[in-house]
Design an enzyme around this catalytic site. Sequence first.
Site, PDB file in Angstrom:
ATOM      1  NE  ARG A  91      -2.265   1.241   3.904  1.00 18.90           N
ATOM      2  CZ  ARG A  91      -2.917   1.256   4.764  1.00 18.90           C
ATOM      3  NH1 ARG A  91      -4.210   1.156   4.744  1.00 18.90           N
ATOM      4  NH2 ARG A  91      -2.310   1.358   6.122  1.00 18.90           N
TER       5      ARG A  91
ATOM      6  CB  THR B 264      -1.872   7.450  -3.347  1.00 19.03           C
ATOM      7  OG1 THR B 264      -1.159   5.948  -3.461  1.00 19.03           O
ATOM      8  CG2 THR B 264      -0.922   8.110  -3.701  1.00 19.03           C
TER       9      THR B 264
ATOM     10  CG  ASP C 249       0.803  -3.513   9.894  1.00 20.27           C
ATOM     11  OD1 ASP C 249       1.017  -4.722   9.554  1.00 20.27           O
ATOM     12  OD2 ASP C 249       0.741  -2.474   8.915  1.00 20.27           O
TER      13      ASP C 249
ATOM     14  CG  ASP D 237       4.430  -3.785  10.805  1.00 21.37           C
ATOM     15  OD1 ASP D 237       4.923  -4.138  10.146  1.00 21.37           O
ATOM     16  OD2 ASP D 237       4.093  -2.710  11.070  1.00 21.37           O
TER      17      ASP D 237
END
Length: 211
Positions: A106, A110, A202, A205
């Site tokens: 990602r 944006t 996340d 992670d």
Amino acid sequence: MTDALVHVVDHPLVQHKLTLMRQKDRSTNSFRRLMHEIAMLMAYEVTRAMPTQMIDIETPLARMRAPVIDGKKTVFVSIMRAGAGFLDGMLEVVPGARVGHVGLYRDPKTLVAVEYYFKMPADMHERDAIVLDPMLATGNSAVAAVERLKETAPKSIRFVCLLAAPEGLARFHAHHPDVPVYTAAVDERLDEHGYIVPGLGDAGDRLFGTK
């Protein structure tokens, strides 16, 4: 909770393990183990509609006809990298499944998904695809992965995630109204950085111990 497009797997064991995964002080090892376990549990619901065929077998007492599934006709499509945590648990339940990979990241500015890898088994038109990604947040990665997957013309597609945001679900089904989503929970919203709230952080992670 289930509707035509969103199936929330609300089994108590799934919800219990999800609660443990949400805890911020959960260790990487524990998070990884829970991801494996919850994937196994969700696999039962996701594969509920898998077609079976009757074969002849012999029990210790008699011959009979009994149903089996053809795991080789199922493809688990892992969206790298966090999808790998889901994949192992799913393969525990359907060990004969083939595996495809979609590499996406990602763009932090944006939030658009950028593809860097795509590899699927042959003869996808004969196979049912189950796409795996723990988080359906903005929906950009999921939309891009399924768009790419549709180029291979699989028999069917299902999308499986651990958590979904309402915004991600809306975006995903605006592009793919024919693809049902299976999830353990639909959370409140996205924050300004595109993370699910309350979420669990996340997933990649926490799964791999990175930052």
